[in-house]
Design a protein around this motif. Structure first.
Motif, PDB file in Angstrom:
ATOM      1  N   LEU A  48       0.960  -1.426   0.225  1.00  0.00           N
ATOM      2  CA  LEU A  48       0.560   0.027  -0.431  1.00  0.00           C
ATOM      3  C   LEU A  48       0.833   1.772   0.290  1.00  0.00           C
ATOM      4  O   LEU A  48       0.280   2.429  -0.834  1.00  0.00           O
ATOM      5  N   GLY A  49       2.655   1.269   0.744  1.00  0.00           N
ATOM      6  CA  GLY A  49       2.790   2.677   1.022  1.00  0.00           C
ATOM      7  C   GLY A  49       3.602   2.573  -0.375  1.00  0.00           C
ATOM      8  O   GLY A  49       3.645   3.988  -0.785  1.00  0.00           O
ATOM      9  N   GLY A  50       3.611   1.522  -1.124  1.00  0.00           N
ATOM     10  CA  GLY A  50       4.835   1.932  -2.685  1.00  0.00           C
ATOM     11  C   GLY A  50       2.891   2.406  -3.582  1.00  0.00           C
ATOM     12  O   GLY A  50       3.569   3.259  -4.803  1.00  0.00           O
ATOM     13  N   ALA A  51       2.708   1.790  -3.065  1.00  0.00           N
ATOM     14  CA  ALA A  51       1.555   1.663  -4.344  1.00  0.00           C
ATOM     15  C   ALA A  51       0.700   3.555  -4.294  1.00  0.00           C
ATOM     16  O   ALA A  51       0.912   4.221  -5.154  1.00  0.00           O
ATOM     17  N   THR A  52       0.763   3.930  -2.917  1.00  0.00           N
ATOM     18  CA  THR A  52       0.314   5.724  -3.079  1.00  0.00           C
ATOM     19  C   THR A  52       1.667   5.780  -2.890  1.00  0.00           C
ATOM     20  O   THR A  52       0.944   7.145  -3.054  1.00  0.00           O
ATOM     21  N   SER A  53       2.607   6.209  -3.148  1.00  0.00           N
ATOM     22  CA  SER A  53       3.503   6.649  -2.752  1.00  0.00           C
ATOM     23  C   SER A  53       3.950   7.568  -4.306  1.00  0.00           C
ATOM     24  O   SER A  53       3.889   7.380  -6.173  1.00  0.00           O
ATOM     25  N   PRO A  54       4.728   9.012  -4.234  1.00  0.00           N
ATOM     26  CA  PRO A  54       3.823   9.823  -5.698  1.00  0.00           C
ATOM     27  C   PRO A  54       5.881   9.220  -7.088  1.00  0.00           C
ATOM     28  O   PRO A  54       6.297   9.167  -5.808  1.00  0.00           O
ATOM     29  N   THR A  55       5.127   9.230  -7.958  1.00  0.00           N
ATOM     30  CA  THR A  55       6.313   8.694  -8.884  1.00  0.00           C
ATOM     31  C   THR A  55       6.219   9.715  -9.407  1.00  0.00           C
ATOM     32  O   THR A  55       6.621  10.823  -9.568  1.00  0.00           O
ATOM     33  N   PHE A  56       8.013   9.824  -9.285  1.00  0.00           N
ATOM     34  CA  PHE A  56       8.498  10.659 -10.366  1.00  0.00           C
ATOM     35  C   PHE A  56      10.112   9.623 -11.306  1.00  0.00           C
ATOM     36  O   PHE A  56      10.436   9.205 -11.055  1.00  0.00           O
ATOM     37  N   VAL A  57       9.559  10.616 -12.490  1.00  0.00           N
ATOM     38  CA  VAL A  57      10.305  10.098 -13.904  1.00  0.00           C
ATOM     39  C   VAL A  57      11.308  11.341 -14.241  1.00  0.00           C
ATOM     40  O   VAL A  57      10.749  12.772 -14.636  1.00  0.00           O
ATOM     41  N   VAL A  58      12.596  10.713 -14.489  1.00  0.00           N
ATOM     42  CA  VAL A  58      13.870  11.491 -14.468  1.00  0.00           C
ATOM     43  C   VAL A  58      14.181  11.308 -16.294  1.00  0.00           C
ATOM     44  O   VAL A  58      14.363   9.831 -16.140  1.00  0.00           O
ATOM     45  N   ARG A  59      13.974  12.434 -17.190  1.00  0.00           N
ATOM     46  CA  ARG A  59      14.056  11.986 -18.045  1.00  0.00           C
ATOM     47  C   ARG A  59      15.152  12.851 -17.945  1.00  0.00           C
ATOM     48  O   ARG A  59      15.404  13.741 -18.599  1.00  0.00           O
ATOM     49  N   ASN A  60      16.549  12.248 -19.425  1.00  0.00           N
ATOM     50  CA  ASN A  60      17.289  13.179 -19.585  1.00  0.00           C
ATOM     51  C   ASN A  60      16.923  13.585 -20.824  1.00  0.00           C
ATOM     52  O   ASN A  60      16.683  13.506 -21.525  1.00  0.00           O
TER      53      ASN A  60
END
Length: 91
Positions: free
Chosen positions: A79-91
């Motif tokens: 649940l903690g992993g599913a609800t955590s915000p995701t950040f996509v780092v693009r070069n």
């Protein structure tokens, strides 16, 4: 001996007693930190474990809190992993 002199002598004895307290060692700090983290861990996993215990009780499995705790830990992490915000780092 006056009351003021008696008060001063007791104050000096009390002050000297406070100065002889041994400072915390690294081992004491580590043990206190581990105990604090254990308490925080059990409090963080409590809701998921409790709900799983209620669910399994309704299904017919009589499992106590400590029996459901490993599954509760996994559910809490998922649940903690599913609800955590995701950040996509693009070069």
């Amino acid at each position: 001996m006056s009351t003021e002199a008696t008060y001063r002598s007791h104050y000096i004895q009390h002050r000297n007693r406070q100065q002889t307290v041994a400072p915390l060692t690294n081992g004491d700090i580590m043990i206190k930190g581990i105990l604090a983290l254990l308490i925080v861990f059990l409090l963080a996993t409590f809701p998921a474990t409790w709900l799983l215990m209620l669910f399994l009780g309704n299904v017919g499995l009589a499992v106590g809190y400590w029996g459901v705790l490993p599954i509760g830990i996994l559910v809490s992490v998922l649940l903690g992993g599913a609800t955590s915000p995701t950040f996509v780092v693009r070069n």
